[in-house]
Design a protein around this motif. Structure first.
Motif, PDB file in Angstrom:
ATOM      1  N   GLY A  21      10.622   5.324  -1.955  1.00 32.29           N
ATOM      2  CA  GLY A  21       9.625   4.695  -2.819  1.00 32.29           C
ATOM      3  C   GLY A  21       9.170   5.565  -3.968  1.00 32.29           C
ATOM      4  O   GLY A  21       7.974   5.684  -4.265  1.00 32.29           O
ATOM      5  N   LYS A  22      10.125   6.165  -4.652  1.00 30.83           N
ATOM      6  CA  LYS A  22       9.780   7.030  -5.782  1.00 30.83           C
ATOM      7  C   LYS A  22       9.302   6.221  -6.989  1.00 30.83           C
ATOM      8  O   LYS A  22       8.456   6.675  -7.751  1.00 30.83           O
ATOM      9  CB  LYS A  22      11.007   7.883  -6.175  1.00 30.83           C
ATOM     10  CG  LYS A  22      11.383   8.899  -5.108  1.00 30.83           C
ATOM     11  CD  LYS A  22      12.564   9.743  -5.518  1.00 30.83           C
ATOM     12  CE  LYS A  22      13.880   8.996  -5.523  1.00 30.83           C
ATOM     13  NZ  LYS A  22      14.314   8.529  -4.206  1.00 30.83           N
ATOM     14  N   THR A  23       9.872   5.007  -7.150  1.00 29.88           N
ATOM     15  CA  THR A  23       9.560   4.230  -8.341  1.00 29.88           C
ATOM     16  C   THR A  23       8.063   3.955  -8.462  1.00 29.88           C
ATOM     17  O   THR A  23       7.488   4.101  -9.546  1.00 29.88           O
ATOM     18  CB  THR A  23      10.327   2.890  -8.325  1.00 29.88           C
ATOM     19  OG1 THR A  23      11.662   3.143  -7.896  1.00 29.88           O
ATOM     20  CG2 THR A  23      10.340   2.258  -9.691  1.00 29.88           C
ATOM     21  N   GLN A  53       3.645   8.981  -0.292  1.00 24.18           N
ATOM     22  CA  GLN A  53       3.551   8.604  -1.703  1.00 24.18           C
ATOM     23  C   GLN A  53       2.196   9.001  -2.288  1.00 24.18           C
ATOM     24  O   GLN A  53       2.116   9.511  -3.405  1.00 24.18           O
ATOM     25  CB  GLN A  53       3.757   7.086  -1.851  1.00 24.18           C
ATOM     26  CG  GLN A  53       5.208   6.646  -1.689  1.00 24.18           C
ATOM     27  CD  GLN A  53       5.327   5.123  -1.601  1.00 24.18           C
ATOM     28  OE1 GLN A  53       4.565   4.469  -0.881  1.00 24.18           O
ATOM     29  NE2 GLN A  53       6.282   4.564  -2.325  1.00 24.18           N
ATOM     30  N   ARG A 107      16.814  -1.190   3.418  1.00 24.88           N
ATOM     31  CA  ARG A 107      15.629  -1.152   2.571  1.00 24.88           C
ATOM     32  C   ARG A 107      14.612  -2.202   2.989  1.00 24.88           C
ATOM     33  O   ARG A 107      13.533  -2.281   2.402  1.00 24.88           O
ATOM     34  CB  ARG A 107      16.025  -1.326   1.108  1.00 24.88           C
ATOM     35  CG  ARG A 107      16.990  -0.237   0.657  1.00 24.88           C
ATOM     36  CD  ARG A 107      17.514  -0.455  -0.741  1.00 24.88           C
ATOM     37  NE  ARG A 107      16.599   0.035  -1.769  1.00 24.88           N
ATOM     38  CZ  ARG A 107      16.544   1.278  -2.180  1.00 24.88           C
ATOM     39  NH1 ARG A 107      17.331   2.179  -1.653  1.00 24.88           N
ATOM     40  NH2 ARG A 107      15.693   1.643  -3.115  1.00 24.88           N
ATOM     41  N   ASP A 161      18.241  -2.062  -5.548  1.00 21.40           N
ATOM     42  CA  ASP A 161      17.262  -2.314  -4.496  1.00 21.40           C
ATOM     43  C   ASP A 161      17.203  -3.802  -4.165  1.00 21.40           C
ATOM     44  O   ASP A 161      16.549  -4.573  -4.850  1.00 21.40           O
ATOM     45  CB  ASP A 161      15.890  -1.813  -4.986  1.00 21.40           C
ATOM     46  CG  ASP A 161      14.807  -2.009  -3.943  1.00 21.40           C
ATOM     47  OD1 ASP A 161      15.082  -1.765  -2.748  1.00 21.40           O
ATOM     48  OD2 ASP A 161      13.697  -2.424  -4.317  1.00 21.40           O
ATOM     49  N   THR A 210       0.854  -1.182   0.000  1.00 18.14           N
ATOM     50  CA  THR A 210       0.000   0.000   0.000  1.00 18.14           C
ATOM     51  C   THR A 210       0.887   1.228   0.000  1.00 18.14           C
ATOM     52  O   THR A 210       1.872   1.269   0.737  1.00 18.14           O
ATOM     53  CB  THR A 210      -0.852   0.053   1.288  1.00 18.14           C
ATOM     54  OG1 THR A 210      -1.124  -1.281   1.679  1.00 18.14           O
ATOM     55  CG2 THR A 210      -2.131   0.822   1.070  1.00 18.14           C
ATOM     56  N   GLY A 225      15.271   5.364  -0.879  1.00 20.93           N
ATOM     57  CA  GLY A 225      14.394   4.344  -0.327  1.00 20.93           C
ATOM     58  C   GLY A 225      12.990   4.810   0.008  1.00 20.93           C
ATOM     59  O   GLY A 225      12.193   4.066   0.555  1.00 20.93           O
ATOM     60  N   ARG A 264      10.979   0.218   8.352  1.00 19.36           N
ATOM     61  CA  ARG A 264      12.417   0.392   8.154  1.00 19.36           C
ATOM     62  C   ARG A 264      13.086   0.658   9.491  1.00 19.36           C
ATOM     63  O   ARG A 264      12.569   1.391  10.318  1.00 19.36           O
ATOM     64  CB  ARG A 264      12.691   1.592   7.244  1.00 19.36           C
ATOM     65  CG  ARG A 264      12.068   1.477   5.872  1.00 19.36           C
ATOM     66  CD  ARG A 264      12.978   0.707   4.937  1.00 19.36           C
ATOM     67  NE  ARG A 264      12.287   0.415   3.686  1.00 19.36           N
ATOM     68  CZ  ARG A 264      12.256   1.245   2.655  1.00 19.36           C
ATOM     69  NH1 ARG A 264      12.864   2.395   2.731  1.00 19.36           N
ATOM     70  NH2 ARG A 264      11.632   0.911   1.560  1.00 19.36           N
TER      71      ARG A 264
HETATM   72  P1  ADP Z   1      13.717   5.152  -4.139  1.00 18.94           P
HETATM   73  O1  ADP Z   1      12.881   6.291  -3.698  1.00 18.94           O
HETATM   74  O2  ADP Z   1      15.051   5.151  -3.481  1.00 18.94           O
HETATM   75  O3  ADP Z   1      13.798   5.032  -5.632  1.00 18.94           O
HETATM   76  P2  ADP Z   1      12.359   2.651  -4.384  1.00 18.94           P
HETATM   77  O4  ADP Z   1      11.279   3.115  -5.250  1.00 18.94           O
HETATM   78  O5  ADP Z   1      13.457   1.860  -4.993  1.00 18.94           O
HETATM   79  O6  ADP Z   1      12.987   3.858  -3.580  1.00 18.94           O
HETATM   80  O7  ADP Z   1      11.720   1.850  -3.173  1.00 18.94           O
HETATM   81  C1  ADP Z   1      12.531   1.321  -2.139  1.00 18.94           C
HETATM   82  C2  ADP Z   1      11.976   0.016  -1.637  1.00 18.94           C
HETATM   83  O8  ADP Z   1      10.807   0.258  -0.908  1.00 18.94           O
HETATM   84  C3  ADP Z   1      11.609  -0.934  -2.738  1.00 18.94           C
HETATM   85  O9  ADP Z   1      11.975  -2.239  -2.338  1.00 18.94           O
HETATM   86  C4  ADP Z   1      10.110  -0.812  -2.837  1.00 18.94           C
HETATM   87  O10 ADP Z   1       9.534  -2.000  -3.302  1.00 18.94           O
HETATM   88  C5  ADP Z   1       9.730  -0.544  -1.410  1.00 18.94           C
HETATM   89  N1  ADP Z   1       8.523   0.248  -1.240  1.00 18.94           N
HETATM   90  C6  ADP Z   1       8.170   1.333  -1.928  1.00 18.94           C
HETATM   91  N2  ADP Z   1       7.005   1.830  -1.481  1.00 18.94           N
HETATM   92  C7  ADP Z   1       6.609   1.033  -0.469  1.00 18.94           C
HETATM   93  C8  ADP Z   1       5.490   1.021   0.401  1.00 18.94           C
HETATM   94  N3  ADP Z   1       4.522   1.936   0.314  1.00 18.94           N
HETATM   95  N4  ADP Z   1       5.420   0.054   1.322  1.00 18.94           N
HETATM   96  C9  ADP Z   1       6.388  -0.870   1.416  1.00 18.94           C
HETATM   97  N5  ADP Z   1       7.476  -0.918   0.637  1.00 18.94           N
HETATM   98  C10 ADP Z   1       7.594   0.025  -0.311  1.00 18.94           C
END
Ligand code: ADP
Ligand code: MG
Length: 705
Positions: A305-307, A277, A592, A563, A272, A303, A459
């Motif tokens: 969760g930008k992706t 986010q 992470r 990651d 979620t 970390g 985390r």
């Molecule tokens: P960054 O912002 O550094 O690009 P990522 O998008 O790589 O971060 O996300 C970091 C990790 O957190 C990844 O393993 C992703 O699957 C996980 N993640 C992202 N959003 C959430 C969330 N809402 N809840 C749990 N895990 C998440």
């Protein structure tokens, strides 16, 4: 210089007059002047002192007050070198008609070769009453020859200029002073009277006059304020022109995010979204609704969760049957994004492609074809995607990951160069290198900014320790123990192979691998570096992710984006060699998942800056705090990305101290560009010319130059 000379100069001088035509400039000055970039009169006027010094006026020696900084002139009547006592010293007695003063220079006995009886000297320093008269310790001194005796000096504030070898500051001062009377009246102001008086700015000519020849501290303050404002205004104008070029580059596809789209996208994510986010996803959804091309900077710590947020935007584009592109700074990261997104989109109808430099030309041609026909919905790639041969059917959303690795130029490339009438994409740029607010405002003002606050739940904070080189063995022993407990680790070295480091340190990956063999013989170790091909790299990453490799010994190829949540230990060799942003990124590869993670910096501090970086790393894991520290350590011109965006043009302005000026510049620049796009019109000609001179490179991209 004589009166006669100054008359001839003032008659013929222009701001463009080359310095070698100035009577005061001698052959030996020309090299250093060119080194300083001071090739013509205008440049001389623009060369500002980096500080000012108070210079006392000259007095008769009998009148010199004790306990104050004084200036005296006289003839050397006696000199003496004394090597007795703790500190060797050189003494000179200086006399005028009214009396004498004794000058003493400690630890400067070489002066006996320079200062001789019968010479006329001017000395400045603090006078004190000693047994037998007045004495000045370690005075500044200058030799006065009959030829260039400038007469008795009155009290003044002296400009001290940055200079270079072969041209001392006093000489440069005389050269600049020689042109001021003639040159200052030639300086036109790009701000009109009404504007200036409303904001209480002095004229440009007055500002330069006050910097070079201040009558008071207030003069300097007023001049600095005006000149700092000009720097900020030009930067803000550049930003606004870029902003307008981006926004005005045609229309974008308006794509309201429907509830159905949101539901479908959220259902595919394995978690979620956090409130942070969701908030940013909402801001992006508002952008996509409009037919104005969005340009948004998404900041979120490593970390955060930008992706997932970016993916939601891309899938909105795909839902509208348009295309989306994700641009990554390294092949490794592009491959990881591709693999991760493909996993999330498994069994969906979305077609994907990966475009990197590693593909064969046949593969590439095939992908290009599918992008052009629209057969590919979502493409992930490196800057190879920016190549001219890549054409899209209808690119609606572009995401640029880790934007600090890209320049403004590349940012503009994807959104420019379309057929007339074609839709422009919405652009999101993401960065984990938080940009301090003032800097973001000043150099990325062409972008709207969203910040993902907080981290996904569960985390645990990363514990960071710094150790010195002799403790390396213990660090590797600790690593072996952690691995034996089922955890995974990274070891980062600054180079692939670089020979011996100082202090017997394994500078390079080869030696790191050797150390691992010795200290952690049980561990399954693999190397990863930039010289490996994709075929070599991918299985290594896949096995590390699957837990079949315990330790990844890598160069900085893993710096961004990688990651693997199960990795919990990051060891950085020669941590003193890395920049702060880089260290923070590297550390962000661990922590992470939910397990406690740690980061060990093996470092020998070599410079005060390195020491400050290491200290900052052990004191905080907050990327925003680190970014502020980095700004303080290095200044804005050095921050990655900021340089290309024009921050290096800030010489006088200080983003923190001049925050109010920055706000004013920002507001005024926006109003000016609104009223006169690209500053067309004769009334803006001068400002426009100066803008192009200061920021022409980035403005060329916006079609202004
Ligand atoms: P960054 O912002 O550094 O690009 P990522 O998008 O790589 O971060 O996300 C970091 C990790 O957190 C990844 O393993 C992703 O699957 C996980 N993640 C992202 N959003 C959430 C969330 N809402 N809840 C749990 N895990 C998440
Ligand atoms: Mg990322």
């Amino acid at each position: 210089m004589s009166i006669l000379q100054s008359v001839t100069v003032s008659q013929s001088i222009e701001l463009t007059t080359p310095v070698d035509r100035l009577p005061i400039v001698q052959q030996r000055d020309i090299g250093p002047l060119i080194t300083l970039g001071l090739t013509n009169v205008g440049r001389l006027v623009a060369h500002l002192p980096h500080r000012h010094e108070h210079e006392a006026g000259e007095d008769d020696i009998a009148e010199l007050p004790a306990g104050r900084v004084v200036t005296a002139r006289g003839i050397v009547s006696d000199t003496r070198v004394s090597n007795f006592g703790r500190r060797p010293k050189f003494e000179a007695k200086i006399e005028d008609d009214t009396g004498f003063v004794k000058c003493v220079w400690f630890n400067q006995t070489y002066l006996h070769r320079k200062i001789h009886p019968e010479m006329t000297l001017r000395v400045q320093g603090k006078a004190k009453r000693v047994e037998g008269g007045l004495q000045i310790s370690n005075p500044q001194w200058e030799l006065l020859t009959d030829g260039d005796d400038p007469g008795r000096r009155s009290e003044r504030i002296r400009p001290v200029y940055p200079t270079t070898e072969g041209l001392d500051a006093r000489r440069l001062e005389s050269i600049i002073a020689s042109v001021l009377d003639a040159a200052l009246p030639l300086i036109e102001d790009h701000l009109d009277d009404a504007y200036r008086s409303e904001r209480e700015f002095v004229t440009l000519a007055d500002a330069y006059r006050s910097m070079h020849r201040p009558r008071s501290e207030d003069d300097i303050r007023a001049a600095r304020r005006r000149l700092a404002f000009d720097e900020l205004l030009l930067l803000q104008l550049a930003v606004q022109v870029r902003r307008q070029a981006l926004r005005g580059a045609g229309k974008a596809a308006a794509m309201p995010t429907t509830e159905a789209i949101t539901r479908r996208v959220r259902a595919r994510l394995p978690f979620t979204l956090t409130p942070g986010q969701e908030k940013v996803a909402g801001e992006i959804a508002k952008d996509l609704e409009q037919d104005i091309p969005a340009c948004r900077l998404i900041q979120g710590d490593v970390g955060s969760g930008k992706t997932a947020v970016a993916l939601a935007a891309m899938l909105t584009g795909v839902a509208y049957k348009h295309q989306a592109a994700l641009l990554a700074p390294t092949e490794l990261l592009a491959e990881q994004h591709f693999a991760g997104i493909r996993e999330i989109l498994r069994d969906s109808k979305v077609t994907m492609a990966l475009v990197t430099g590693s593909a064969s030309s046949a593969e590439r041609a095939a992908v290009h074809e599918r992008l052009a026909t629209g057969a590919v919905n979502l493409v992930v790639g490196t800057h190879a995607l920016l190549s001219e041969s890549v054409k899209f059917k209808l690119l609606a959303v572009v995401v640029i990951d880790e934007q600090h690795r890209f320049g403004v130029a590349q940012r503009a490339a994807l959104s420019a160069e379309r057929e007339p009438g074609a839709l422009a994409p919405h652009t999101l740029v993401m960065t984990a290198t938080p940009i301090p607010r003032t800097l973001a405002m000043s150099v990325y003002g062409d972008l709207d900014v969203s910040v993902i606050e907080g981290l996904p739940p569960g985390r645990t904070p990363i514990k960071t320790t710094r150790v010195s080189v002799p403790m390396r063995e213990q660090v590797y022993a600790h690593l072996a123990k952690r691995v034996a407990d089922g955890e995974q680790a990274y070891v980062v070295a600054p180079a692939i192979d670089g020979g011996d480091g100082e202090n017997g340190a394994p500078m390079d990956l080869a030696r790191t691998l050797e150390q691992l063999r010795v200290s952690a013989p049980e561990a399954r170790v693999a190397a990863l570096h930039g010289r490996m091909s994709r075929e070599e790299r991918e299985p290594v990453m896949a096995r590390f992710r699957a837990g079949e490799i315990d330790v990844l010994a890598a160069t900085t190829v893993i710096e961004v984006g990688v990651d693997v949540p199960n990795a919990t230990l990051m060891v950085i060799e020669h941590a003193e060699r890395f920049g702060l942003a880089q260290l923070h990124q590297l550390r962000g590869r661990v922590g992470r998942g939910s397990k406690a993670s740690s980061c060990v910096l093996i470092a020998e501090a070599t410079t005060p800056e390195a020491e400050a970086r290491l200290k900052a790393m052990t004191e905080t894991t907050d990327g925003f705090v680190l970014a502020e520290r980095d700004l303080a350590i290095r200044g804005p011109g050095e921050i990655a990305g900021a340089q290309q965006a024009g921050a290096s043009a800030l010489k006088l302005a200080d983003l923190e101290r001049d925050r109010e000026l920055l706000m004013m510049a920002r507001r005024d620049a926006a109003a000016m560009i609104d009223a006169a796009p690209r500053l067309v019109g004769p009334e803006h000609a001068l400002l426009r010319r100066r803008l192009l001179k200061a920021h022409g490179e980035t403005l060329a991209l916006a079609g202004m130059a």
